[in-house]
Scaffold this motif. Structure first.
Motif, mmCIF file in Angstrom:
data_model
loop_
_atom_site.group_PDB
_atom_site.id
_atom_site.type_symbol
_atom_site.label_atom_id
_atom_site.label_comp_id
_atom_site.label_asym_id
_atom_site.label_seq_id
_atom_site.Cartn_x
_atom_site.Cartn_y
_atom_site.Cartn_z
ATOM 1 N N LEU A 44 57.451 39.214 66.922
ATOM 2 C CA LEU A 44 57.967 40.048 65.831
ATOM 3 C C LEU A 44 59.419 39.714 65.528
ATOM 4 C CD1 LEU A 44 56.378 43.474 66.770
ATOM 5 C CD2 LEU A 44 55.929 42.174 64.667
ATOM 6 N N ASP A 45 60.202 39.512 66.566
ATOM 7 C CA ASP A 45 61.607 39.162 66.387
ATOM 8 C C ASP A 45 61.745 37.830 65.650
ATOM 9 O OD1 ASP A 45 64.435 39.703 66.891
ATOM 10 O OD2 ASP A 45 64.345 38.028 68.309
ATOM 11 N N ALA A 46 60.952 36.858 66.039
ATOM 12 C CA ALA A 46 60.990 35.542 65.381
ATOM 13 C C ALA A 46 60.559 35.645 63.922
ATOM 14 C CB ALA A 46 60.101 34.559 66.139
ATOM 15 N N ILE A 61 44.799 40.724 71.815
ATOM 16 C CA ILE A 61 44.831 42.186 71.788
ATOM 17 C C ILE A 61 45.528 42.736 73.020
ATOM 18 C CG2 ILE A 61 43.438 44.293 71.909
ATOM 19 C CD1 ILE A 61 41.365 42.916 70.152
ATOM 20 N N ARG A 62 45.081 42.337 74.196
ATOM 21 C CA ARG A 62 45.572 42.912 75.450
ATOM 22 C C ARG A 62 46.761 42.102 75.977
ATOM 23 N NH1 ARG A 62 42.418 46.691 74.630
ATOM 24 N NH2 ARG A 62 40.227 46.791 75.163
ATOM 25 N N MET A 63 47.955 42.668 75.782
ATOM 26 C CA MET A 63 49.181 42.046 76.281
ATOM 27 C C MET A 63 50.064 43.143 76.863
ATOM 28 S SD MET A 63 50.157 39.310 73.267
ATOM 29 C CE MET A 63 49.859 40.434 71.889
ATOM 30 N N PRO A 64 50.876 42.803 77.873
ATOM 31 C CA PRO A 64 51.795 43.810 78.423
ATOM 32 C C PRO A 64 52.905 44.116 77.423
ATOM 33 C CG PRO A 64 52.180 41.671 79.434
ATOM 34 C CD PRO A 64 50.981 41.526 78.546
ATOM 35 N N GLN A 65 53.532 45.214 77.567
ATOM 36 C CA GLN A 65 54.646 45.695 76.744
ATOM 37 C C GLN A 65 54.212 46.081 75.340
ATOM 38 O OE1 GLN A 65 57.318 42.417 77.022
ATOM 39 N NE2 GLN A 65 57.945 42.909 79.103
ATOM 40 N N MET A 66 53.482 45.225 74.644
ATOM 41 C CA MET A 66 53.037 45.528 73.282
ATOM 42 C C MET A 66 51.688 44.861 73.037
ATOM 43 S SD MET A 66 54.814 44.661 69.597
ATOM 44 C CE MET A 66 55.934 46.046 69.522
ATOM 45 N N SER A 67 50.695 45.666 72.692
ATOM 46 C CA SER A 67 49.355 45.131 72.433
ATOM 47 C C SER A 67 49.299 44.484 71.050
ATOM 48 C CB SER A 67 48.316 46.251 72.510
ATOM 49 O OG SER A 67 48.416 47.084 71.354
ATOM 50 N N GLY A 68 48.206 43.807 70.787
ATOM 51 C CA GLY A 68 47.998 43.234 69.464
ATOM 52 C C GLY A 68 47.965 44.295 68.380
ATOM 53 N N PHE A 69 47.381 45.451 68.679
ATOM 54 C CA PHE A 69 47.323 46.533 67.694
ATOM 55 C C PHE A 69 48.714 47.125 67.431
ATOM 56 C CE2 PHE A 69 42.875 46.753 69.384
ATOM 57 C CZ PHE A 69 42.286 46.211 68.258
ATOM 58 N N GLU A 70 49.521 47.236 68.486
ATOM 59 C CA GLU A 70 50.901 47.697 68.308
ATOM 60 C C GLU A 70 51.696 46.663 67.497
ATOM 61 O OE1 GLU A 70 51.506 50.355 72.345
ATOM 62 O OE2 GLU A 70 51.585 48.169 72.505
ATOM 63 N N LEU A 72 50.457 44.783 65.171
ATOM 64 C CA LEU A 72 50.053 44.939 63.773
ATOM 65 C C LEU A 72 50.770 46.109 63.098
ATOM 66 C CD1 LEU A 72 46.235 44.220 64.108
ATOM 67 C CD2 LEU A 72 47.938 42.774 62.948
ATOM 68 N N LYS A 73 50.955 47.205 63.827
ATOM 69 C CA LYS A 73 51.691 48.354 63.266
ATOM 70 C C LYS A 73 53.138 47.975 62.961
ATOM 71 C CE LYS A 73 49.002 52.035 65.392
ATOM 72 N NZ LYS A 73 48.960 53.066 66.424
ATOM 73 N N ALA A 74 53.771 47.271 63.882
ATOM 74 C CA ALA A 74 55.158 46.842 63.675
ATOM 75 C C ALA A 74 55.237 45.756 62.603
ATOM 76 C CB ALA A 74 55.747 46.340 64.993
ATOM 77 N N TYR A 75 54.244 44.891 62.557
ATOM 78 C CA TYR A 75 54.186 43.808 61.559
ATOM 79 C C TYR A 75 54.192 44.387 60.147
ATOM 80 C CZ TYR A 75 52.206 39.711 59.125
ATOM 81 O OH TYR A 75 51.973 38.646 58.269
ATOM 82 N N GLU A 76 53.497 45.493 59.980
ATOM 83 C CA GLU A 76 53.415 46.128 58.672
ATOM 84 C C GLU A 76 54.793 46.553 58.165
ATOM 85 O OE1 GLU A 76 50.528 49.110 56.277
ATOM 86 O OE2 GLU A 76 50.754 49.499 58.407
ATOM 87 N N THR A 77 55.684 46.921 59.064
ATOM 88 C CA THR A 77 57.009 47.404 58.667
ATOM 89 C C THR A 77 58.027 46.278 58.471
ATOM 90 O OG1 THR A 77 57.841 47.699 60.924
ATOM 91 C CG2 THR A 77 56.606 49.544 59.948
ATOM 92 N N LEU A 78 57.660 45.049 58.829
ATOM 93 C CA LEU A 78 58.591 43.929 58.641
ATOM 94 C C LEU A 78 58.846 43.722 57.153
ATOM 95 C CD1 LEU A 78 57.356 41.155 61.118
ATOM 96 C CD2 LEU A 78 59.263 42.723 61.408
ATOM 97 N N GLY A 79 60.072 43.434 56.825
ATOM 98 C CA GLY A 79 60.419 43.185 55.435
ATOM 99 C C GLY A 79 60.212 41.732 55.049
ATOM 100 N N THR A 80 59.085 41.166 55.435
ATOM 101 C CA THR A 80 58.795 39.763 55.140
ATOM 102 C C THR A 80 57.551 39.670 54.269
ATOM 103 O OG1 THR A 80 57.455 39.558 57.146
ATOM 104 C CG2 THR A 80 59.777 38.973 57.333
ATOM 105 N N TYR A 107 45.528 43.414 57.584
ATOM 106 C CA TYR A 107 46.137 42.105 57.827
ATOM 107 C C TYR A 107 45.222 41.150 58.599
ATOM 108 C CZ TYR A 107 50.325 44.449 56.259
ATOM 109 O OH TYR A 107 51.231 45.151 55.511
ATOM 110 N N VAL A 108 44.190 41.674 59.220
ATOM 111 C CA VAL A 108 43.315 40.848 60.054
ATOM 112 C C VAL A 108 42.196 40.242 59.212
ATOM 113 C CG1 VAL A 108 41.732 40.830 62.024
ATOM 114 C CG2 VAL A 108 43.843 42.173 62.124
ATOM 115 N N THR A 109 42.102 38.929 59.287
ATOM 116 C CA THR A 109 41.082 38.193 58.543
ATOM 117 C C THR A 109 39.758 38.180 59.292
ATOM 118 O OG1 THR A 109 42.790 36.777 57.597
ATOM 119 C CG2 THR A 109 40.531 35.962 57.500
ATOM 120 N N GLN A 110 39.846 37.979 60.618
ATOM 121 C CA GLN A 110 38.623 37.889 61.408
ATOM 122 C C GLN A 110 38.924 38.121 62.885
ATOM 123 O OE1 GLN A 110 36.254 34.586 60.230
ATOM 124 N NE2 GLN A 110 34.834 34.757 61.923
#
Length: 126
Positions: A44-46, A61-70, A72-80, A107-110
């Motif tokens: 997300l930072d990059a 999907i399953r990652m420590p600190q921030m999941s794939g679903f989390e 996606l929520k943060a991705y939605e708020t990016l100003g890109t 945002y998910v295609t498949q």
């Protein structure tokens, strides 16, 4: 398979999965550049800084600190600009809820099961 993408971003905390996925993508010349980031927060930072501008993202999907679903929520708020980016959820999860949540996200295609195979990749590109 013709080269369809300029930049592909792999977001997965598992080194072995990244290695396998990258090798498969490279073997079919999937993208000019394949960027691997092992943390959703770093990805997300990059993206926010414009350090990577992917045409396609493979997201675990399953990652420590921030999941794939989390992510996606943060991705939605990016100003890109997200209009030219495809996101493929790449997961070993067999939970139907994960698949449904993935496919219901705008945002998910498949949803793609790990490990990525040449056959699955062909299907994604058709």
């Amino acid at each position: 398979m013709p080269n369809k993408f300029h930049t592909c971003l792999l977001v997965d905390d598992n080194y072995i999965d990244n290695f396998v996925t990258r090798r498969i993508l490279e073997s079919v010349d999937f993208a000019d550049d394949i960027v691997v980031i092992q943390s959703a927060t770093e990805a997300l930072d990059a993206l926010q800084k414009g350090a990577v501008k992917p045409d396609v993202i493979f997201l675990d999907i399953r990652m420590p600190q921030m999941s794939g679903f989390e992510f996606l929520k943060a991705y939605e708020t990016l100003g890109t600009d997200k209009s030219g980016t495809k996101i493929f959820m790449l997961s070993s999860s067999l939970d139907p809820t994960d698949m449904n949540n993935s496919l219901s996200n705008k945002y998910v295609t498949q949803f793609v099961h790990k490990p990525l195979t040449h056959e699955a990749l062909e299907e994604l590109c058709t």
